[in-house]
Motif scaffolding. Structure first.
Motif, PDB file in Angstrom:
ATOM      1  N   LEU A 248       0.866  -1.182   0.000  1.00  0.00           N
ATOM      2  CA  LEU A 248       0.000   0.000   0.000  1.00  0.00           C
ATOM      3  C   LEU A 248       0.901   1.230   0.000  1.00  0.00           C
ATOM      4  CD1 LEU A 248      -2.600  -1.093   2.738  1.00  0.00           C
ATOM      5  CD2 LEU A 248      -2.508  -1.739   0.322  1.00  0.00           C
ATOM      6  N   GLU A 249       0.771   2.076  -1.004  1.00  0.00           N
ATOM      7  CA  GLU A 249       1.649   3.241  -1.163  1.00  0.00           C
ATOM      8  C   GLU A 249       0.852   4.522  -0.968  1.00  0.00           C
ATOM      9  OE1 GLU A 249       4.525   5.332  -4.565  1.00  0.00           O
ATOM     10  OE2 GLU A 249       3.305   3.569  -5.054  1.00  0.00           O
ATOM     11  N   ASP A 250       1.273   5.325  -0.027  1.00  0.00           N
ATOM     12  CA  ASP A 250       0.638   6.621   0.252  1.00  0.00           C
ATOM     13  C   ASP A 250       1.446   7.737  -0.405  1.00  0.00           C
ATOM     14  OD1 ASP A 250      -1.131   8.453   1.492  1.00  0.00           O
ATOM     15  OD2 ASP A 250       0.298   8.762   3.116  1.00  0.00           O
ATOM     16  N   GLU A 251       0.802   8.889  -0.652  1.00  0.00           N
ATOM     17  CA  GLU A 251       1.459  10.065  -1.247  1.00  0.00           C
ATOM     18  C   GLU A 251       2.191   9.682  -2.540  1.00  0.00           C
ATOM     19  OE1 GLU A 251       0.697  12.845  -0.215  1.00  0.00           O
ATOM     20  OE2 GLU A 251       0.396  12.830   1.952  1.00  0.00           O
ATOM     21  N   ALA A 252       1.529   8.881  -3.361  1.00  0.00           N
ATOM     22  CA  ALA A 252       2.167   8.367  -4.576  1.00  0.00           C
ATOM     23  C   ALA A 252       2.428   9.448  -5.610  1.00  0.00           C
ATOM     24  CB  ALA A 252       1.310   7.249  -5.186  1.00  0.00           C
ATOM     25  N   GLN A 253       1.830  10.618  -5.452  1.00  0.00           N
ATOM     26  CA  GLN A 253       2.126  11.718  -6.380  1.00  0.00           C
ATOM     27  C   GLN A 253       3.566  12.186  -6.253  1.00  0.00           C
ATOM     28  OE1 GLN A 253       0.183  12.199  -3.692  1.00  0.00           O
ATOM     29  NE2 GLN A 253       1.210  13.824  -2.531  1.00  0.00           N
ATOM     30  N   ASP A 254       4.211  11.860  -5.143  1.00  0.00           N
ATOM     31  CA  ASP A 254       5.601  12.263  -4.913  1.00  0.00           C
ATOM     32  C   ASP A 254       6.575  11.126  -5.188  1.00  0.00           C
ATOM     33  OD1 ASP A 254       5.071  14.961  -4.076  1.00  0.00           O
ATOM     34  OD2 ASP A 254       4.250  14.129  -2.232  1.00  0.00           O
ATOM     35  N   SER A 255       6.136  10.146  -5.946  1.00  0.00           N
ATOM     36  CA  SER A 255       6.989   9.020  -6.294  1.00  0.00           C
ATOM     37  C   SER A 255       8.020   9.438  -7.334  1.00  0.00           C
ATOM     38  CB  SER A 255       6.131   7.876  -6.845  1.00  0.00           C
ATOM     39  OG  SER A 255       6.917   6.748  -7.126  1.00  0.00           O
ATOM     40  N   SER A 256       9.212   8.839  -7.240  1.00  0.00           N
ATOM     41  CA  SER A 256      10.255   9.050  -8.238  1.00  0.00           C
ATOM     42  C   SER A 256      10.345   7.820  -9.139  1.00  0.00           C
ATOM     43  CB  SER A 256      11.604   9.270  -7.547  1.00  0.00           C
ATOM     44  OG  SER A 256      12.016   8.073  -6.901  1.00  0.00           O
ATOM     45  N   ARG A 257      11.168   7.912 -10.168  1.00  0.00           N
ATOM     46  CA  ARG A 257      11.339   6.783 -11.080  1.00  0.00           C
ATOM     47  C   ARG A 257      11.842   5.553 -10.336  1.00  0.00           C
ATOM     48  NH1 ARG A 257      15.304   4.320 -14.158  1.00  0.00           N
ATOM     49  NH2 ARG A 257      16.939   5.600 -13.220  1.00  0.00           N
ATOM     50  N   LEU A 258      12.838   5.739  -9.469  1.00  0.00           N
ATOM     51  CA  LEU A 258      13.395   4.595  -8.761  1.00  0.00           C
ATOM     52  C   LEU A 258      12.414   4.035  -7.732  1.00  0.00           C
ATOM     53  CD1 LEU A 258      17.162   5.526  -8.200  1.00  0.00           C
ATOM     54  CD2 LEU A 258      16.071   4.350 -10.111  1.00  0.00           C
ATOM     55  N   GLN A 259      11.662   4.902  -7.073  1.00  0.00           N
ATOM     56  CA  GLN A 259      10.660   4.411  -6.123  1.00  0.00           C
ATOM     57  C   GLN A 259       9.648   3.541  -6.849  1.00  0.00           C
ATOM     58  OE1 GLN A 259       8.864   7.243  -3.432  1.00  0.00           O
ATOM     59  NE2 GLN A 259       6.968   6.095  -3.252  1.00  0.00           N
ATOM     60  N   GLU A 260       9.178   4.010  -7.984  1.00  0.00           N
ATOM     61  CA  GLU A 260       8.195   3.233  -8.724  1.00  0.00           C
ATOM     62  C   GLU A 260       8.784   1.893  -9.165  1.00  0.00           C
ATOM     63  OE1 GLU A 260       4.867   4.673 -11.605  1.00  0.00           O
ATOM     64  OE2 GLU A 260       6.650   4.307 -12.836  1.00  0.00           O
ATOM     65  N   GLU A 261      10.039   1.895  -9.596  1.00  0.00           N
ATOM     66  CA  GLU A 261      10.661   0.646 -10.034  1.00  0.00           C
ATOM     67  C   GLU A 261      10.812  -0.336  -8.883  1.00  0.00           C
ATOM     68  OE1 GLU A 261      14.012   0.566 -12.600  1.00  0.00           O
ATOM     69  OE2 GLU A 261      13.493   2.450 -13.581  1.00  0.00           O
ATOM     70  N   ILE A 262      11.209   0.155  -7.711  1.00  0.00           N
ATOM     71  CA  ILE A 262      11.360  -0.730  -6.547  1.00  0.00           C
ATOM     72  C   ILE A 262      10.022  -1.373  -6.194  1.00  0.00           C
ATOM     73  CG2 ILE A 262      11.763  -0.753  -4.046  1.00  0.00           C
ATOM     74  CD1 ILE A 262      13.955   1.350  -4.510  1.00  0.00           C
ATOM     75  N   LEU A 263       8.970  -0.557  -6.085  1.00  0.00           N
ATOM     76  CA  LEU A 263       7.669  -1.095  -5.682  1.00  0.00           C
ATOM     77  C   LEU A 263       7.070  -1.962  -6.778  1.00  0.00           C
ATOM     78  CD1 LEU A 263       6.126   1.933  -3.753  1.00  0.00           C
ATOM     79  CD2 LEU A 263       7.485   0.020  -2.888  1.00  0.00           C
ATOM     80  N   ARG A 264       7.323  -1.630  -8.031  1.00  0.00           N
ATOM     81  CA  ARG A 264       6.827  -2.459  -9.139  1.00  0.00           C
ATOM     82  C   ARG A 264       7.481  -3.844  -9.091  1.00  0.00           C
ATOM     83  NH1 ARG A 264       4.239  -0.915 -13.821  1.00  0.00           N
ATOM     84  NH2 ARG A 264       4.686   1.281 -13.366  1.00  0.00           N
ATOM     85  N   LEU A 265       8.790  -3.885  -8.817  1.00  0.00           N
ATOM     86  CA  LEU A 265       9.483  -5.166  -8.713  1.00  0.00           C
ATOM     87  C   LEU A 265       9.013  -5.964  -7.501  1.00  0.00           C
ATOM     88  CD1 LEU A 265      13.196  -4.405  -9.687  1.00  0.00           C
ATOM     89  CD2 LEU A 265      11.664  -6.058 -10.769  1.00  0.00           C
ATOM     90  N   LEU A 266       8.854  -5.282  -6.357  1.00  0.00           N
ATOM     91  CA  LEU A 266       8.411  -5.980  -5.151  1.00  0.00           C
ATOM     92  C   LEU A 266       7.002  -6.536  -5.322  1.00  0.00           C
ATOM     93  CD1 LEU A 266       9.734  -3.645  -2.297  1.00  0.00           C
ATOM     94  CD2 LEU A 266      10.620  -5.892  -2.944  1.00  0.00           C
ATOM     95  N   SER A 267       6.172  -5.825  -6.043  1.00  0.00           N
ATOM     96  CA  SER A 267       4.814  -6.297  -6.283  1.00  0.00           C
ATOM     97  C   SER A 267       4.804  -7.447  -7.280  1.00  0.00           C
ATOM     98  CB  SER A 267       3.949  -5.147  -6.795  1.00  0.00           C
ATOM     99  OG  SER A 267       2.720  -5.631  -7.305  1.00  0.00           O
ATOM    100  N   GLY A 268       5.561  -7.283  -8.369  1.00  0.00           N
ATOM    101  CA  GLY A 268       5.526  -8.270  -9.434  1.00  0.00           C
ATOM    102  C   GLY A 268       4.327  -8.036 -10.340  1.00  0.00           C
ATOM    103  N   PRO A 269       4.351  -8.556 -11.545  1.00  0.00           N
ATOM    104  CA  PRO A 269       3.277  -8.277 -12.516  1.00  0.00           C
ATOM    105  C   PRO A 269       1.909  -8.785 -12.072  1.00  0.00           C
ATOM    106  CG  PRO A 269       4.743 -10.020 -13.303  1.00  0.00           C
ATOM    107  CD  PRO A 269       5.389  -9.434 -12.098  1.00  0.00           C
TER     108      PRO A 269
END
Length: 757
Positions: A248-269
């Motif tokens: 669960l990600e809060d304040e996602a409007q302040d996400s960076s490219r690397l933050q999104e990549e980390i959480l995308r990988l941790l979540s998986g497709p």
């Protein structure tokens, strides 16, 4: 008991997959996300070793989420603290690296550099670059500025600019996952390079070399290395995915490219990832690598279930109308097409009938937009207005928001001098600065113990500190007339040593017995005892000296902990500045006290803030610090075309260096060239200067539109918006404010008494 609205129920019914939620200001997103986490835990979806992972922006939000989830779990008779982990992105990255440091070439004892020490390293590198490039700097300095500005002021401006360019280059390079060596290799075939590229490369190399010598990482390294770790080891990634089956990600409007990549990988497709945020409240893009476009793109992804939380009970309907009109005007009427997507729906809707958080009622004139004022008139007008308002509303909350810490602090000092009840939430907490002020006066005195002016200043600071402590402990402070009489007597002492270290038959204080009242003599005797004790510690190393002073002055654990942090900072300064003496350390403390040095303490103001704890007091803060908070009455200041530009030909920009020729945004020019390096487009390094500055104008203007939106939506009942003509008296009303004023006046002409729809 949480009674969710229909839109919140949709979010709470989440089962699995990717979901994105656009949440308007005051929509209860934190409560909703906390309730969702508790529900997933309560439904026994987790194995014993699994957790819900909640990622949020700042440490205070970590505490907020943790306490709310715990409350929900207690409500269903479950043990709080189990089945969930709340982290900032940096905290999450630290956890990942700490578990497998070997994946990124680290030992188990790595450290993370503090932000103030990072600033010191950058300043040292900037000074070295400036000394090696004096002729270049002279050629880039505008002739009229060079002739009219003292040398020390020129150096100060260039130091600030070089640090800004170097810091931004380093942060961006790490976001692009480029090392100094990789950048140098890409540039190796070039016979020369633009000066901003040379500056960025040298400062990046210096900074990384200093970090390696210290065995430390910076916060940007944490993000980059955490991503590398989970990219390098599929088994480690699989283990983390199993551990955190829901993200669960809060304040996602302040996400960076690397933050999104980390959480995308941790979540998986095929994982479970919920992102909640409001692109209209993305106000950190200028300072960080965050970009609201990442959340916007996620919400448009066909594989994502996109929802909204459109209802807010925070503000009166007229205030909601004003915020919504700012979105509508931006979308449809902004004269600059590049800015028409800076704000976008969802619009804010009031709460439905019967909601447990009904909107405050509209009152006559609950929105006010000021006339043209000078900078001084703005501050004076607000001070007079808020003083009158407080007298009639002692149980309500009020805030005055500024775009800069320095102007906010100036206003705060005005309130203090006028005896208007106030509290501030600025760059450093009041507790930090009060501690720094007192320590600064003690060190300054110890440098020149026979300087009567410094002795009187120390007595005054010490007396103020004791009186504040007495009030906090609900004791009576020393009457001000006693302090004043003692200070006046000290100022008349022509031989301070007769007071500080009297001889057997030559005691100044004894000689004053016929002339001073007993309470004054008692206070001066107590002060002399403290002076003697402090003087005995003067030969200690500076950190031990400060800790000795702390034991003498403080008893509260938070104050002692804060002083320990200050002692560590002074020790670090001494390590890298071996030539420093007490004068230099005193100056460092003065910088903290005067807001020139960012230094976070341990008070509530640094870790979390509840405006409702301060009714009847004026809260002074910045627009950025106000995000996430709300007050009954809010004053917005400085809404002119300098602080809120709109990419118009007559606008000016703080980020553009007026003392250079050409006058450009050199941070933007540098970062555009770094992007060219990343794309292996070396020809773009030598493109004409200026387009990057223009693009930055669009970015800054868009962010300032969102900052105005954030300011408006802090107000519950009443909103007052002010603008001023600036220091040179040539600023104009900000373009979006002019549009809002026109809209507001038309609404009032139609029906001045009707509440909004």
């Amino acid at each position: 008991m949480f009674n969710p609205r229909p839109s919140q129920v949709e979010v709470l019914n989440y089962e699995s997959g990717w979901m994105g939620v656009s949440a308007v200001p005051g929509s209860g997103k934190t409560h909703t996300l906390s309730s969702l986490a508790a529900r997933l835990i309560a439904e026994d979806r987790l194995a014993e070793e699994q957790e819900i992972l909640i990622v949020t922006l700042v440490n205070s939000a970590v505490d907020n989420f943790s306490s709310r989830i715990a409350s929900f779990l207690r409500g269903v008779n479950l043990i709080p603290g189990m089945g969930y982990r709340v982290r900032t992105l940096h905290g999450l990255a630290y956890d990942i690296i700490r578990e497998r440091p070997d994946l990124v070439g680290l030992g188990t004892q790595f450290g993370v550099i503090e932000e103030r020490e990072r600033s010191r390293l950058l300043m040292s590198s900037a000074n070295a670059w400036i000394r090696a490039n004096i002729e270049l700097i002279q050629s880039l300095t505008r002739a009229e500025t060079d002739a009219s500005t003292p040398r020390f002021k020129q150096e100060e401006r260039w130091n600030k600019l070089v640090v800004e360019v170097g810091s931004a280059w380093i942060r961006k390079a790490k976001d692009l996952q480029l090392s100094p060596a990789q950048i140098e290799e890409a540039l190796s075939a070039l016979p020369e390079r633009p000066w901003v590229v040379d500056l960025g490369c040298k400062m990046y190399a210096d900074f990384e070399r200093a970090l390696r010598m210290r065995g430390e990482l910076d916060f940007d390294d944490l993000i980059q290395l955490a991503l590398e770790a989970i990219q390098r080891d599929p088994e480690f990634l699989a283990r983390l995915r199993h551990r955190w089956p829901y993200i669960l990600e809060d304040e996602a409007q302040d996400s960076s490219r690397l933050q999104e990549e980390i959480l995308r990988l941790l979540s998986g497709p095929n994982g479970n990832w919920v992102r909640v945020g409001d692109p209209n409240q993305a106000i950190y893009e200028t300072f960080t690598t965050a970009n609201p476009q990442y959340l916007r793109n996620f919400l448009r992804d066909p594989h994502v279930r996109a929802l909204t939380l459109p209802n807010s009970g925070r503000s009166a309907r007229r205030i909601l109308d004003l915020a919504n009109h700012l979105i509508e005007w931006t979308l449809e009427e902004h004269p600059v097409p590049e800015l028409r997507e800076a704000l976008a729906p969802p619009y804010i809707f009031p709460t439905p009938p019967g909601d447990p958080q009904p909107n405050p009622p509209d009152t006559p004139n609950n929105i006010y937009i000021s006339r043209k004022r000078t900078s001084d008139e703005e501050l004076t007008g607000i001070q007079n207005n808020v003083q009158k308002w407080l007298a009639d509303h002692p149980h309500q909350t009020v805030a005055v928001l500024f775009t800069s810490n320095s102007r906010a602090f100036e206003f705060f000092q005005n309130l203090v001098q006028a005896d208007i009840p106030c509290v501030e939430l600025l760059q450093s907490s009041a507790a930090t600065r009060d501690t720094a002020v007192l320590l600064h006066h003690i060190l300054t005195f110890l440098v020149e113990p026979t300087n009567i002016k410094k002795l009187v200043s120390l007595y005054t600071a010490w007396g103020k500190f004791l009186d504040q402590q007495a009030e906090l402990n609900q004791n009576l402070p020393v009457p001000p007339e006693i302090r004043q009489a003692a200070a006046k007597a000290l100022a008349a002492c022509n031989r301070p040593e007769r007071y500080i270290q009297p001889a057997a038959f030559d005691d100044w204080l004894h000689d004053q017995e016929p002339h001073l009242p007993p309470p004054v003599l008692t206070d001066l005797a107590l002060f002399r005892e403290r002076l003697a004790h402090w003087a005995q510690a003067v030969s200690l190393p500076v950190d031990q000296l400060v800790l000795t002073l702390a034991q003498d002055l403080f008893s509260d654990p938070a104050e002692l902990a804060l002083t320990h942090k200050i002692a560590q900072a002074l020790q670090a300064q001494g390590r890298f500045n071996p030539e420093w003496d007490l004068r230099d350390y005193a100056a460092f403390l003065q910088n903290i006290a005067m807001q020139r040095q960012k230094f976070l303490g341990l008070s509530e103001q640094d870790t979390g803030f509840d405006p409702d704890q301060y009714p009847g007091k004026v809260l002074v803060t910045t627009y950025h610090k106000a995000k996430g908070l709300e007050w009954d009455r809010v004053y917005l200041t400085g809404v002119n075309n300098y602080d809120f530009p709109s990419a118009q030909s007559f606008d000016e920009y703080q980020s553009e260096s007026y003392f250079t020729e050409p006058r450009l945004n050199w941070v933007a020019e540098a970062l555009q060239r770094l992007d060219a390096v990343a794309q292996n487009d070396l020809a773009a390094l030598f493109m004409e200067e200026g387009p990057a500055t223009q693009e930055a104008r669009y970015s800054i203007s868009g962010e300032r539109l969102r900052l105005l939106y954030v300011g408006i939506t802090r107000a519950r009942r009443e909103l007052l918006i002010f603008w001023n003509t600036g220091r040179r008296k040539n600023c104009l009303q900000a373009l979006p404010l002019a549009a809002l004023e026109s809209y507001w006046r038309s609404q009032m002409e139609e029906d001045p008494h009707a509440p909004s729809a």
